[in-house]
Each structure stands twice: as C-alpha cells, then as structure tokens.
Enzyme design. Structure first.
Site, short mmCIF file in Angstrom:
data_model
loop_
_atom_site.label_atom_id
_atom_site.label_comp_id
_atom_site.label_asym_id
_atom_site.label_seq_id
_atom_site.Cartn_x
_atom_site.Cartn_y
_atom_site.Cartn_z
CE LYS A 1 -14.29 52.71 -2.38
NZ LYS A 1 -13.87 53.17 -1.06
CD1 TRP A 2 -19.66 52.24 -9.78
CD2 TRP A 2 -18.79 52.01 -11.73
NE1 TRP A 2 -20.76 52.06 -10.72
CE2 TRP A 2 -20.30 52.24 -11.99
CE3 TRP A 2 -18.09 51.95 -13.03
CZ2 TRP A 2 -20.83 52.17 -13.11
CZ3 TRP A 2 -18.73 51.75 -14.25
CH2 TRP A 2 -20.08 51.98 -14.31
CG ASP A 3 -19.25 53.97 -3.19
OD1 ASP A 3 -19.83 53.03 -2.92
OD2 ASP A 3 -18.99 54.55 -2.36
CG MET A 4 -24.84 51.84 -6.74
SD MET A 4 -25.85 50.97 -5.80
CE MET A 4 -27.47 50.46 -6.87
NE ARG B 1 -22.80 58.69 1.92
CZ ARG B 1 -21.73 58.90 1.48
NH1 ARG B 1 -21.49 58.69 -0.11
NH2 ARG B 1 -20.60 58.93 2.16
CG ASP C 1 -18.64 51.51 3.91
OD1 ASP C 1 -17.84 51.27 3.10
OD2 ASP C 1 -19.78 52.29 3.67
C1 DGJ Z 1 -19.12 54.00 0.70
C2 DGJ Z 1 -17.67 53.37 0.55
O1 DGJ Z 1 -18.01 51.93 0.82
C3 DGJ Z 1 -16.65 54.01 1.18
O2 DGJ Z 1 -15.59 53.22 1.25
C4 DGJ Z 1 -16.42 55.32 0.58
O3 DGJ Z 1 -15.89 55.51 -0.52
C5 DGJ Z 1 -17.69 56.17 0.84
N1 DGJ Z 1 -18.83 55.57 0.31
C6 DGJ Z 1 -17.45 57.63 0.22
O4 DGJ Z 1 -18.69 58.24 0.17
#
Ligand code: DGJ
Length: 731
Positions: free
Chosen positions: A476-479, A443, A548
C-alpha cells in the site's frame, strides 16, 4: 474499428461500432476539429463547416484565398495570439519572446497499436484491439513540430489523445502551456459534472449550470487531489443516469492538472484538459521533445451510467497492468484503525490469526513498522524494520500470516521524509524546499524531491532490499501531504517550471521500476485516503484506497461519485468499527458490509474486540463475498438511486453471464408511514426470468415495474442507516 483518410476531402475519420471522431485539414494546413459523437457516415465536402464571415473586431488569418477568424473555427490545436481569444491549447515562447505558433499539416501515419508515450502511464495497446492516427504538424516559421496521437480502442466509446512537441529550431524554446486535449463543440447547451471534495469526502458529484467564459477546475498541489478529480463532463440538461448525451474527459496523470470548459458568447464550447499551465513550463533545446500525458475523451448517448461503463471497461481492459486484469482481489485485513501505530509483534500475530479464522485472505501491516516510528513525527524515509517492535524482523509475523493461509502486505510512504530520520540526517537537502524560505510541514512531514534521479534511485534501493528480504505480496503506497515551496535545488533557474511534472515523472519511474522488478506484488495506491485517485496511478497500482472515511453512510456518496469513472474493483472499501472513527456514527455491521461489498472488500477494525455474535456475522459476510466476488468486482455496475438526491441509495451489479443480479438498497434516515419502494433495475434482458423470494419475475418486469420492497422490511428494528441486499438468480 477503422481510421480512414479521405485524400480529396482531406479528412480523417476515426470510428468503431459506437463513435466517430472527424478531423479536417484546412487549406492553410491547420487542423479543423469537425465532429465527435455517435458513429456517423461522412461525406466528402466539409467546407461548409468553416465560418468564413468577417465579424467586427475579429482579426483573420489567411486560409488559401479566403480569410477566417480562428475565434469561430473548431480546431485541434488552437494556439495563441492570432485572433482566437478563447483559451489556447499550446503556447511556446521563442528566443525573441514571441509566443505565436501556427501548426500546419505535414504528414500522418495510421498504425496498429500505438506509439508508446515515454515514461508516462497510458492506455495499453493490447492485442489487435487498438489503432492510432499520428498526425505530424509543423510551425513553418520555426520548424517546431507537434505530433498528435489519437487512439481508438476496439468497441469502446472513447479515444485517447496526446501531443509531442519537438524543437527543430536552433534556438531553445520554452513551452508555456500544452493541453493534452482540446475539443470544440458547435453549441453550448450543456451542464457540467465534476467530482469534487476534500479529505474524507472525496469525489462528490457536482452538476453545474455553465456560464459564459471559463468554467474550470484544477490542482496545483503536486497531486491530482481530493478537491477536484482530473475529470470533467458535459451533459445535456435533460441527460440522466440512463439517457441522454454526455461527453467527458479525464487525464491519465497524477499531478497538477487543468480541466476547462470555455463557453464563448457566440454560443460554442471548448473542452480542454492537460497539465496545469500556471505551474508549468518546459525548456527544450534543439532536437529535444516534450510528451504530454494522455487524455481520455469519452461519449455516451445513453446517459451517465453508460459513460461509466465505458470508463470501467477502459480501465479494466486497457489501463491496468494485464497481470491484474480479471484477477480476483483478496479480502484484506488492515490493522490501521485497529492499532494505529501502537502495536507489537504479538498483537499483530493475534490479529492475523483471528483474520485467518474469519476467512480473510491478506494481512496488511500499515504505518508504524519501520525506523523508530512511534508517531507521525519520525522515521519516514527509513524503510528498515523497527527492531523494537519486531525483535525478529518481520520473519515471525510473516511466517504466522502465511502459515494461517494469508498473504502478507505492507504499507509504505516512499515520497516522504521526517526531519527525525536517518535519511534526513544523511541528506537534508533532499527535501523539497527553498533555502531562503520557511519549510511548511504537513502531518509533520516533508516531500522528497523526486525530480532528482538520485533520490528516486536511493528509495528504490531501500525498498528493493525490503521486498527482496521478505515474501511480500501486496504494497500500500501512501502519500499524506501536498507539495509546498516547490523548488528543486538541482534544477537550473530556466527549468524550475519543470519541477512539478518532473516530480510526478519520478513517482512514475519508481512505480515502473518496482512493478517491473516485483511483478507479482499487488500495489494499492493511497493518499490520505483518496487524494490521488486517478487514471495515472491505476496504470501501476490497479486499486486505490478510496477514502479515509470508512463511515458506511458517507461511503455511499464517496463510492457513488467515484464510480462515475472508476470501477468498483479499483476502490478499496473496508468495514470498520463503530462508533466510526471519522464521523462517530453508529451503523450496523450488516450495513457497513453491504456498502463495502460494492468495492474491493476488507476489514480494518480490532478483531480481538469482536463479540462472538459479530464474528458469526463477519464469517457469513466473508463467505458471501467470496461466493459473489466475481460479480462485485467485475460485474456491470449500475447506479439506481443517488445519495446526492435524497434519503436513499441503490446500486446494482449484473454478472457478465447475466445469471446473477445483486441489488443494494440503502437508507439514511428511516421513513415513516410510507408506501412500498420500487427500484427499477437496469441492463437486463426483457424475457429473462429471475427467481426472487420464491417468485419468478421477468427482466422486463424488474426494469419497468421495478423490484418492490416493503418499507417495513427496510426499517429493520426501526433504526436509521438501514440497508438490504437482494440477490436474484436467473432461471
Ligand atoms: C492515510 C491512509 O489513508 C490510512 O489508511 C493509513 O494508511 C494512514 N495514512 C497511515 O498513516
């Protein structure tokens, strides 16, 4: 709840109302794994458990006057190279290259609460409800010790276990493999269950026949992963959701893991879980220690659904931060699927006003608000507000959000970096890579080297500034990618095997520091949806974005599988637009909500594009969820019909006081010319009387005769993807 030591039999018995775990000390000091299962009384002569027979081709170790082949002895810490040819749980390399260890009993302690694990998530010793047994073992040739900790949690059918190894020898040692849990079972009449998938189809239930040899799942991705959850269960072939025996283990950990079921050709089973050994080693100098993550070992004699209740209670009562226990989670509005990264301040303000008008409670600003972020090529690492999109900082937006009675939340992805960022310009070597190899992007982004203290400290400072500046209630901590080219520029060569574990320790350190400094912020973890949905992160962030994939029909499978271990309140579940952005499927607004209700509820679609009719429906859905939120989030959850078995799914929640039952019934394709549907409810009191459709029905009738629905009622307007919610109130 009690932990007893019988000095004559040299046996430990850990038990509560439901389970027993029994450990013996063999005459040679090695620990013998005697029993795990439903609660029993034990006698004091366990000698017969050991198989003293010599078998052709099998070396034997001395056990006082007799000899035993460890290949047939159930053990607590099986080690390498002394006649047990099944997978070992511990292997330590010494200075001369040998990898032999024989750990013998030294002493033990029985303690209230537990000895806390250092820098790792773990079951919390809450109140007087937890007791632990700590057994100290020693390898007499080197002096290396291993400390095993077993913890019992009041009335739950589970224990947790971990190991700490300390190098008391003068020479450095290298741990090559260390499993948090090893359990030997006396037969092999089991099937296995694992939760497998990939992006957008996480945690699908996979029930398999076992074959002799190893049956394993693992992750070497640097995250627990969407492909395999760090969980595995053994079920008797006849075990169903509501009856039969099941033994399961899960790791309280978010990095590389291995879960293995070894079936020996002699018909016995070894169950193990721990850090994945091929991507791990740990160097210990004199007097240094290594602590493993904690493993959960759970049991049920009443089927898989009962096992899930045990995990759900463990998570809600002993794993998540007490601050969020029983906390009613707010209804989220998230702008991601409405705007993606294309938004401006006014648009967000309009969305927030609409969200408030519809009754939502928390406005979450997702990806795209920071640095110069216009697309996914840029700005990860620059956690400062994008001044183009927000000429007034976040102040104006947050003010409007708060003025309208909503909390404000924000998205971050703190483990990541884009090459197009100030962070990269300043610290190009902070990104995980090896200077002589190509860097693999995913990504368009790279992972920061969280094994380095200074990297974690820098990100902490940046995020602290953000969270100090603005009144932020939720993060919301994303990875969004896995690790590649695992190598740390800062670790010496003999410590490169520590990289992955140190990375996760860095993630935990940042979570710990942020949650300590900002205790009122509710964290939700996320990883491209549910690629890091595990017990480790739930310790810090009590909820996780489940997937997602927001398509209601696909979510049935995802939420059904996820519920095997994780409670509904931990699963982010949002109503999104149709055609669905991931699958293109069109489902009714009712069905989308009926699925999302059984989770941590919210919306993420363009509210400004809604028709008046849709707004009326959404308002009603929100009122309904608020009325029954306690039931959905903290009620007892039952899986009644499985989406993995056919066209139907059904779920049920019962409130703690048994006053309200909510049943969800879902149908993939409509049926034709069918008989009535019977759904047998679970967990009710026989004599209790419930009101449904102006009729009175007993709990017994609902469980044994079933709740009867007509197919006509189900195939509303003849469409596919239908659903119904049925509410029953106790008289
Ligand atoms: C992946 C997350 O699962 C989505 O909900 C969203 O926050 C996107 N990343 C944002 O880049």
């Amino acid at each position: 709840m009690a932990i007893n030591y019988d000095e004559i039999a040299r046996t430990f018995h850990l038990s509560n109302k439901k389970i027993s775990y029994v450990i013996g000390i063999l005459p040679n000091g090695q620990l013998n794994n005697i029993y795990f299962g439903k609660k029993i009384r034990i006698t004091n002569n366990r000698k017969n458990d050991i198989d003293y027979n010599y078998r052709v081709m099998h070396p034997c170790v001395p056990n006082q006057e007799e000899y035993i082949s460890l290949n047939f002895v159930p053990q607590e810490i099986p080690t390498f190279g002394q006649g047990d040819y099944r997978p070992e749980s511990l292997r330590i390399e010494k200075i001369d290259g040998n990898q032999l260890d024989r750990f013998a009993y030294q002493s033990h302690q029985i303690v209230k609460g537990k000895q806390s694990l250092t820098s790792l998530p773990e079951g919390r010793p809450i109140g007087n409800k937890v007791e632990s047994l700590i057994i100290l073992l020693r390898d007499n040739s080197t002096g290396i010790t291993a400390e095993l900790q077993y913890t019992l949690y009041e009335d739950l059918s589970l224990i947790t276990r971990s190991i700490k190894v300390t190098n008391h020898s003068k020479d450095a040692i290298q741990i090559r493999k260390i499993m948090s849990l090893s359990l030997d079972l006396p037969d092999c009449h089991y099937e296995s269950l694992q939760l497998d998938g990939a992006w957008a189809r996480e945690r699908y239930m996979q029930r398999n026949t076992l074959r002799s040899g190893d049956n394993s799942i693992s992750s070497i991705k640097g995250a627990s992963s969407a492909e395999h959850n760090p969980f595995i269960a053994l079920l008797r072939p006849e075990t169903t959701e509501h009856q039969g025996e099941v033994i399961a283990t899960a790791l309280i950990y978010s990095g590389n893991f291995l879960a293995n079921i070894n079936v020996s050709t002699f018909g016995i089973t070894r169950l193990q879980i721990g850090i994945e050994p091929s991507t791990f080693s740990w160097y210990l100098d004199e007097n240094e220690s290594f602590q493993t993550p904690e493993a959960v070992l759970a049991y049920s004699n009443d089927g898989l659904n009962d096992l899930s209740h045990t995990f759900h209670q463990f998570i809600n009562r002993f794993l998540i931060n007490p601050k969020w226990q029983n906390y009613l989670r707010p209804i989220v509005y998230n702008n991601w699927e409405a705007t993606y990264m294309n938004f401006n301040e006014n648009q967000l303000i309009n969305l927030a006003e609409e969200a408030a008008d519809l009754g939502m409670e928390l406005f979450v600003l997702d990806d795209g608000w920071f640095g110069e972020r216009e697309n996914d090529r840029m700005s990860l690492g620059d956690w400062v507000v994008n001044s183009q999109k927000f000429p007034n900082g976040l102040d104006k937006l947050i003010e409007t959000v708060n003025k309208n009675g909503l909390y404000f939340g924000i998205w971050i992805e703190p483990e990541m970096i884009n090459e197009e960022s100030n962070l990269y310009k300043e610290n190009p070597d902070w990104l995980i890579h090896h200077p002589q190899y190509h860097k693999s992007a995913s990504r368009n982004q790279y992972v920061l080297d969280y094994s380095r203290k200074e990297v974690v400290a820098h990100i902490f400072d940046m995020l602290s500034l953000l969270l100090d500046t603005y009144p932020i209630n939720y993060v919301k901590w994303d990875m969004n990618r896995y690790i590649s080219e695992p190598f740390s520029l800062k670790l010496p060569s003999h410590r490169q095997g520590e990289f992955y574990h140190r990375y996760i320790l860095g993630v935990y350190e940042l979570y710990e520091k942020l949650t300590q400094k900002f205790p009122d912020i509710l964290f939700e973890s996320c990883s491209s949806g549910g690629a890091r949905f595990d017990l480790g992160l739930l310790y810090y962030a009590p909820q996780t974005w489940t997937s997602d994939n927001t398509d209601a029909m696909d979510r049935l499978k995802i939420q059904h599988g996820t519920s095997i271990i994780y409670p509904p309140v931990s699963m982010g579940a949002h109503v999104s637009a149709v055609p669905n952005h991931q699958t293109g499927r069109v489902t009714s607004l009712e069905t989308r909500a009926n699925v999302a209700f059984f989770g941590n509820f919210g919306y993420e679609l363009d509210l400004l594009a809604l028709s008046n009719q849709e707004k009326i429906i959404i308002k009603k859905q929100i009122e309904f969820y608020k009325k029954y939120r306690q039931n959905f989030q903290y009620g007892k959850f039952y899986r009644l019909l499985s989406p993995f078995k056919g066209e139907e799914t059904s779920w049920q929640v019962i409130s703690e006081d048994q006053q309200t039952i909510i049943v969800g019934y879902y149908r993939f394709r409509r049926g034709i010319n069918e008989l009535n549907i019977r759904i047998k409810l679970k967990g009710l009191k026989n004599e209790a009387i419930y009101k449904y459709n102006n009729q009175f029905i007993t709990g017994g009738e609902l469980m044994e005769i079933g709740l009867i629905l007509t197919p006509l009622e189900l195939s509303e307007e003849g469409k596919d993807f239908n659903s119904r919610l049925i509410i029953l109130h106790k008289k």
